[in-house]
Each structure stands twice: as C-alpha cells, then as structure tokens.
Design an enzyme around this catalytic site. Structure first.
Site, PDB file in Angstrom:
ATOM      1  N   ASP A  11     -24.857 -23.180  23.568  1.00  0.00           N
ATOM      2  CA  ASP A  11     -23.530 -22.581  23.655  1.00  0.00           C
ATOM      3  C   ASP A  11     -22.608 -23.439  22.793  1.00  0.00           C
ATOM      4  O   ASP A  11     -22.972 -24.552  22.402  1.00  0.00           O
ATOM      5  CB  ASP A  11     -23.079 -22.568  25.117  1.00  0.00           C
ATOM      6  CG  ASP A  11     -21.651 -22.083  25.283  1.00  0.00           C
ATOM      7  OD1 ASP A  11     -21.269 -21.085  24.648  1.00  0.00           O
ATOM      8  OD2 ASP A  11     -20.901 -22.714  26.056  1.00  0.00           O
ATOM      9  N   ASP A  13     -18.515 -23.681  23.074  1.00  0.00           N
ATOM     10  CA  ASP A  13     -17.399 -24.299  23.795  1.00  0.00           C
ATOM     11  C   ASP A  13     -17.896 -25.052  25.027  1.00  0.00           C
ATOM     12  O   ASP A  13     -18.559 -24.479  25.888  1.00  0.00           O
ATOM     13  CB  ASP A  13     -16.384 -23.231  24.234  1.00  0.00           C
ATOM     14  CG  ASP A  13     -15.645 -22.627  23.050  1.00  0.00           C
ATOM     15  OD1 ASP A  13     -15.682 -23.240  21.977  1.00  0.00           O
ATOM     16  OD2 ASP A  13     -15.038 -21.554  23.209  1.00  0.00           O
TER      17      ASP A  13
END
Length: 222
Positions: A11, A13
């Site tokens: 991922d 963020d």
C-alpha cells in the site's frame, strides 16, 4: 526448499510514506466549507477508502446525506484533490517512512518483484517526489478498478500487472480495509500499526519491516 514469495505488494499511504495528515487537512477544509466538522479520529475511518466514498462518509457524519447532487459531489471531491495535490509539494526524499527504502533495495537485490496497490490516482507523482519510482515494477491505482478496498480488486490488479499468483505473494497495509482486501485474494497479509484485525503478521511500525522478518513470515506460513 521453500522459495521466496513471487512478489511483495505495498500500500502507499501509511506504508511507504505518511500522507494521511495531508489528506486530513484537505478533507477538513472541504468539509468546513459545507458546514461539517471532522477531526483526525474521524479521518482514520477514511484510510484506504476511495475519494468518492470518503466524501459520502463525511456527508453522513455531518447529517447531509443526499444534500448534494452527483455533480456537486464530484466538484467537492475534485476540490479536495486539488488541495491535496498542492500539499504534495511538501514531500521530499526524506518523507519515506523508516526502513522502507532499505527494504525496497534489499528486495531488488533479492530479485523479488515489487508492486504498489494504491487507490490514489496521485501515486505516480508521490513515488516520483520520494525518488522511489524505479523501485516498483508495477503500480495499480484507482484507474484500473471499479471497486475500492476492502474489495480485493486493487491487489488482484497489482498481481495481474506483475504476472504473479496472489496466493504466492505478501501484501502490506496499514488500514483495516486493506488487510481485508489482501486476505480476500489469498495473499499473506502484513499489518503496520495497531488495531488491525486478521493480519497474518502485525508490526508496530515500518522500521520493523525488514526482509529477514518477511522471509521468516513467508517460510513459517508455507
């Protein structure tokens, strides 16, 4: 002999860099303009959620569900994105979270493909600002999917782009929606932070995310 995972899918963020506060500041401004107050605790509930769904959650939070036409909602979402993109100018090579650059270099040395699964359409610009673009073999973003996390589509798109079997990969997330998405497509899941349910391996922070740690996790589960 236990082989290495076919790929590691990250991922963005909260795993590669922390732009959550920048998202919060942008959403807070837009929400304030329509008379809704949000705080950072509420913003945590938007982690891993698409821009459109985030806006709908804010409207529900403020008791304004249905108060805006689809066109007005699109304008609000675009306003938020404009504020957020402007704030990305703050990002530098020093904005990479602890241990991540070292891990990416090790994965390159080990010849393990690396993918990105981010619902952010700004992901390429963020990676460029961090000087990490060359570290990723494929980046899946919202343009490739129709369903946001916790649906597994974004992680499946990343695996498809890399040409790997999801069941032979590790996914790394800091949001519950992301962990659910990883688990739904049969990948081994690594959670960063606290309060996550269902992660195969949970680590308190990115500095603990090392290749020896991931390798041991992979071999234990295989």
């Amino acid at each position: 002999m236990i082989l290495n995972p076919q790929a590691i899918i990250f991922d963005l963020d909260g795993v590669i860099t922390d732009t959550a506060h920048l998202h919060f500041l942008a959403w807070r401004q837009v929400a304030g303009e329509i008379g809704i107050a949000i705080d950072e605790a509420f913003n945590d509930s938007l982690k891993g959620i698409s821009r459109g769904e985030s806006l709908q959650r804010i409207l529900r939070h403020g008791g304004k569900t249905g108060a805006f036409s689809p066109e007005a909602c699109a304008q609000l979402a675009e306003r938020k994105n404009g504020l957020y993109v402007h704030s990305l100018r703050q990002l530098t090579v020093n904005s990479v979270l602890p241990g991540i650059r070292e891990l990416l270099m090790t994965l390159w040395e080990e010849r393990i493909p690396v993918g990105l699964a981010s619902v952010s359409l700004n992901a390429p610009a963020i990676l460029q600002a961090l000087d990490l673009s060359a570290c990723f073999d494929f980046c899946a973003n919202a343009a490739l999917i129709s369903r946001s996390k916790p649906d597994p589509e974004i992680f499946l798109a990343a695996c498809s782009g890399l040409g790997v079997d999801p069941k032979q990969c590790i996914g790394i997330e800091d949001a519950q929606a992301g962990i659910d998405a990883i688990n739904a497509c049969g990948m081994l899941s690594v959670g960063i932070g606290t309060g996550l349910n269902g992660a195969g391996l949970q680590l308190p922070a990115t500095e603990f995310l090392t290749w020896p740690c991931l390798s041991a996790f992979w071999q234990h589960d295989k």
